[in-house]
Write a protein that holds these residues in place. Structure first.
Motif, PDB file in Angstrom:
ATOM      1  N   GLU A 271       0.823  -1.190   0.000  1.00 26.04           N
ATOM      2  CA  GLU A 271       0.000   0.000   0.000  1.00 26.04           C
ATOM      3  C   GLU A 271       0.870   1.257   0.000  1.00 26.04           C
TER       4      GLU A 271
ATOM      5  N   THR B 200      -9.096   0.073   2.644  1.00 27.31           N
ATOM      6  CA  THR B 200      -8.000  -0.668   2.018  1.00 27.31           C
ATOM      7  C   THR B 200      -8.377  -2.135   1.805  1.00 27.31           C
TER       8      THR B 200
ATOM      9  N   ILE C  92      -7.672  19.668   3.013  1.00 25.11           N
ATOM     10  CA  ILE C  92      -6.585  18.852   3.560  1.00 25.11           C
ATOM     11  C   ILE C  92      -6.055  17.989   2.408  1.00 25.11           C
ATOM     12  N   VAL C  93      -4.768  18.039   2.183  1.00 22.96           N
ATOM     13  CA  VAL C  93      -4.173  17.281   1.076  1.00 22.96           C
ATOM     14  C   VAL C  93      -3.575  15.988   1.639  1.00 22.96           C
ATOM     15  N   ILE C  94      -4.188  14.868   1.248  1.00 19.34           N
ATOM     16  CA  ILE C  94      -3.822  13.556   1.788  1.00 19.34           C
ATOM     17  C   ILE C  94      -2.949  12.824   0.767  1.00 19.34           C
ATOM     18  N   GLN C  95      -1.737  12.499   1.165  1.00 22.30           N
ATOM     19  CA  GLN C  95      -0.856  11.754   0.256  1.00 22.30           C
ATOM     20  C   GLN C  95      -1.303  10.295   0.161  1.00 22.30           C
ATOM     21  N   GLU C  96      -1.677   9.734   1.293  1.00 21.34           N
ATOM     22  CA  GLU C  96      -2.249   8.387   1.267  1.00 21.34           C
ATOM     23  C   GLU C  96      -3.064   8.170   2.518  1.00 21.34           C
ATOM     24  N   GLN C  97      -4.036   7.274   2.420  1.00 19.07           N
ATOM     25  CA  GLN C  97      -4.858   6.930   3.576  1.00 19.07           C
ATOM     26  C   GLN C  97      -5.348   5.498   3.407  1.00 19.07           C
ATOM     27  N   GLY C  98      -5.637   4.858   4.529  1.00 23.85           N
ATOM     28  CA  GLY C  98      -6.117   3.488   4.440  1.00 23.85           C
ATOM     29  C   GLY C  98      -6.333   2.885   5.810  1.00 23.85           C
TER      30      GLY C  98
ATOM     31  N   TYR D  64      -5.533   5.330   8.942  1.00 27.64           N
ATOM     32  CA  TYR D  64      -4.454   6.324   8.929  1.00 27.64           C
ATOM     33  C   TYR D  64      -4.585   7.268   7.750  1.00 27.64           C
ATOM     34  N   GLN D  65      -4.033   8.442   7.950  1.00 25.30           N
ATOM     35  CA  GLN D  65      -3.955   9.449   6.888  1.00 25.30           C
ATOM     36  C   GLN D  65      -2.585  10.111   6.957  1.00 25.30           C
ATOM     37  N   ILE D  66      -1.921  10.162   5.825  1.00 30.51           N
ATOM     38  CA  ILE D  66      -0.601  10.772   5.728  1.00 30.51           C
ATOM     39  C   ILE D  66      -0.738  12.003   4.845  1.00 30.51           C
TER      40      ILE D  66
ATOM     41  N   LEU E  14      -3.621  16.843  11.217  1.00 31.64           N
ATOM     42  CA  LEU E  14      -3.377  16.695   9.774  1.00 31.64           C
ATOM     43  C   LEU E  14      -3.046  18.068   9.170  1.00 31.64           C
TER      44      LEU E  14
ATOM     45  N   TYR F 231      -2.654   8.255  12.908  1.00 29.94           N
ATOM     46  CA  TYR F 231      -3.080   6.852  12.933  1.00 29.94           C
ATOM     47  C   TYR F 231      -4.084   6.717  14.072  1.00 29.94           C
TER      48      TYR F 231
END
Lengths: 364, 364
Positions: A27, A106, B37-43, B80-82, B119, B126
């Motif tokens: 991921e 996910t 909010i700009v999220i690079q990845e989340q899952g 989680y959100q990055i 964020l 997380y």
């Protein structure tokens, strides 16, 4: 909308996943190849539910005494994300039996689920934990939860294969960690499942959300139909493998259908209510490896009658002037899908089907 | 980091919230004044847990028979959100008793919780549902859930006031819908609470996440200390009102502390393990309306001894060469905070305190 770049990207993500050796690494690696998701707003709220009260007077010196105290329960819990430049109608996702909002997040092998896929396609997404499940676990009735071992039952019921063998060509990753993640996305009922409680809470959620496209999975199909009959905010229904509670007008209920997991019965409702379902486009999808003859594997056999009843149900909607489409994926050349087609290996292809349908119906 | 614009914005959001008349509308209105909010990845993923097996052989024609079947349970569920341009260390949030990841999301009155606030400050977040709670409800042991009415107990225990009266100046909104949302963010244990099970799953989550700042609330404090002693990935601990399981070196456990809700005992651990806690910065926060003398309201009285033991605990850490800070908010001029200061009306101010501490410790 040109989806070809997305498909190519998905293939790249898959390849990265295969070589990375862990779902989480897949991921992390896969997603870095994608553009960021721009979220205009996100948050959580509870919707609907009821309140019970124990007679008597609350005594602040005896706070553990339930007398005079209330309990708020039986609501839905909703997590939502609204992208920048959102399309008109949000997608409101309701999970199936033994599942939660995790269903849409996910995938077991660490790829993006429908939450991210449809955010990237500019849909607002609302992920429901239904009453008495997941983060909406507080109920006005008591419950018991067994620790009965049943992973293999679900493996068969969800049509990954016949334990311990996967179906040939199944759209499910065959590594141990993916199966571990798949089993662990399950979460139990905290009190008895009640489709009226679920559909009431979902209707309350839609009161807050506004006009929406309802997307259900499996057991969620039943309360989905009830909600579409109760709420003016359901503009379309997308049902992935609805498994029970097919609603029919009173007097038009088909014959009971015995199967390896019990007898499937149609669910009678007043014609007036049923007619609500003829006023919106509906699409229903079923995956692969559903037998047409009686199977001695109950996990497979139950889908035989469910698909059979779903066909009669769609015909009934259409005979009453509605717009219901049933797609049995192998009939359109898509093979190997499990009960969780939206998180299967080809879930981007499954999402493309939905995108196209939404476009065709003017819902995008 | 200049936080003044954030504070001003927060005040604007609050005003909008007050005039909009509903929590959800407040949120919708409030958030539209904020940047995306700009999220690079989340899952989402599950971490840790165990597997049980019933002896025998699985029979695919009798899938409901538990023989030869497994059950995967007792894992944590993680969302989680990055963000784009994420800071070095993520914040890993563990909720308290009767709560889930919802604790850190939208506040009861529809403002942004710590999930969004941090964020926006470029921290990866997380959010944990601990084993046997929320979306991590599947357990290897059976459980029972009562529907005991206890909202008023929590109202008092969480120091909103003494039911039905709010404390004067309390940092909690006084409209009915906020209280409704607050009660409904609770969700029960699906099986017995076990801090070892929780800390094992949290340690497994940190194995996947990597070096992190652990943020705990209330009951989460105990498994938080256990995790900080087990995992090399805990770089700092932030504990909001830890309520039990204060760890002390064997032989240095303070005297038992009786209170209105029972006797609080220190939790002995080997000195070698305890010393792990001296190797990272730790900060502990407590809110307002904690009595210094015995109170006949058990909801208030239990905090009297918890704060008292926390002070001894912080002193013990520091006496052994550690860096533990205890902040009792009224002592720094911040009044009215409940047990949920991170979602109280002044939660941006509470977040500012944390941001400053993280900066001071070189953790941002």
């Amino acid at each position: 909308m040109n989806l070809k770049p997305l498909k190519a990207l998905s293939a790249a993500v898959l390849l990265l996943g295969i070589f990375s050796g862990s779902a989480f690494a897949a991921e992390k690696t896969g997603m870095q190849t994608q553009k960021p998701i721009v979220i205009q707003e996100q948050g959580a709220f509870s919707a609907g539910g009821s309140v019970i009260t124990t007679p008597g007077t609350f005594d602040p010196t005896k706070i553990a005494d339930p007398k005079g105290q209330t309990l708020h329960g039986d609501h839905a819990s909703v997590f939502y994300q609204i992208p920048a430049k959102a399309r008109k109608y949000p997608l409101v996702f309701l999970h199936g039996a033994g599942q939660s909002a995790r269903t849409w997040q996910t995938t077991p092998d660490g790829r993006e689920g429908f939450q991210n896929i449809f955010l990237r396609r500019n849909y607002s997404v609302y992920l429901i934990d239904q009453p008495r499940r997941g983060q909406a676990g507080r109920s006005t009735v008591a419950g018991t939860i067994s620790a009965t071992t049943d992973d293999q039952m679900w493996f068969d019921m969800f049509r990954l294969g016949e334990w311990p063998n996967f179906f040939s060509g199944v759209q499910f990753p065959k590594d141990d960690e993916s199966l571990n993640q798949y089993f662990r996305q399950m979460t139990p009922n905290t009190a008895a499942y009640d489709s009226d409680v679920v559909s009431n809470a979902l209707t309350a959620a839609l009161d807050k959300i506004g006009p929406s496209i309802l997307v259900t999975h499996s057991q969620g199909g039943g309360p989905g139909w009830l909600t579409a009959m109760k709420s003016k905010n359901v503009k379309a229904v997308v049902a992935y493998e609805p498994g029970s509670q097919f609603v029919f007008p009173e007097g038009e209920v088909p014959e009971d259908m015995p199967s390896g997991t019990g007898t499937l019965k149609g669910y009678p409702v007043p014609l007036k209510d049923f007619m609500q379902l003829t006023k919106m486009p509906i699409i229903v999808y079923y995956g692969d490896n559903i037998p047409t003859e009686i199977s001695d594997n109950p996990g497979q056999d139950n889908w035989r009658v469910r698909l059979k009843m779903a066909r009669i149900w769609a015909d009934t909607i259409n005979r009453h002037g509605g717009d219901a489409t049933l797609v049995h994926l192998p009939e359109v050349g898509i093979y190997g899908n499990t009960h969780f087609m939206f998180s299967d290996l080809n879930n981007v292809q499954i999402a493309d089907l939905l995108s196209k349908w939404l476009k065709d119906k003017g819902l995008d």
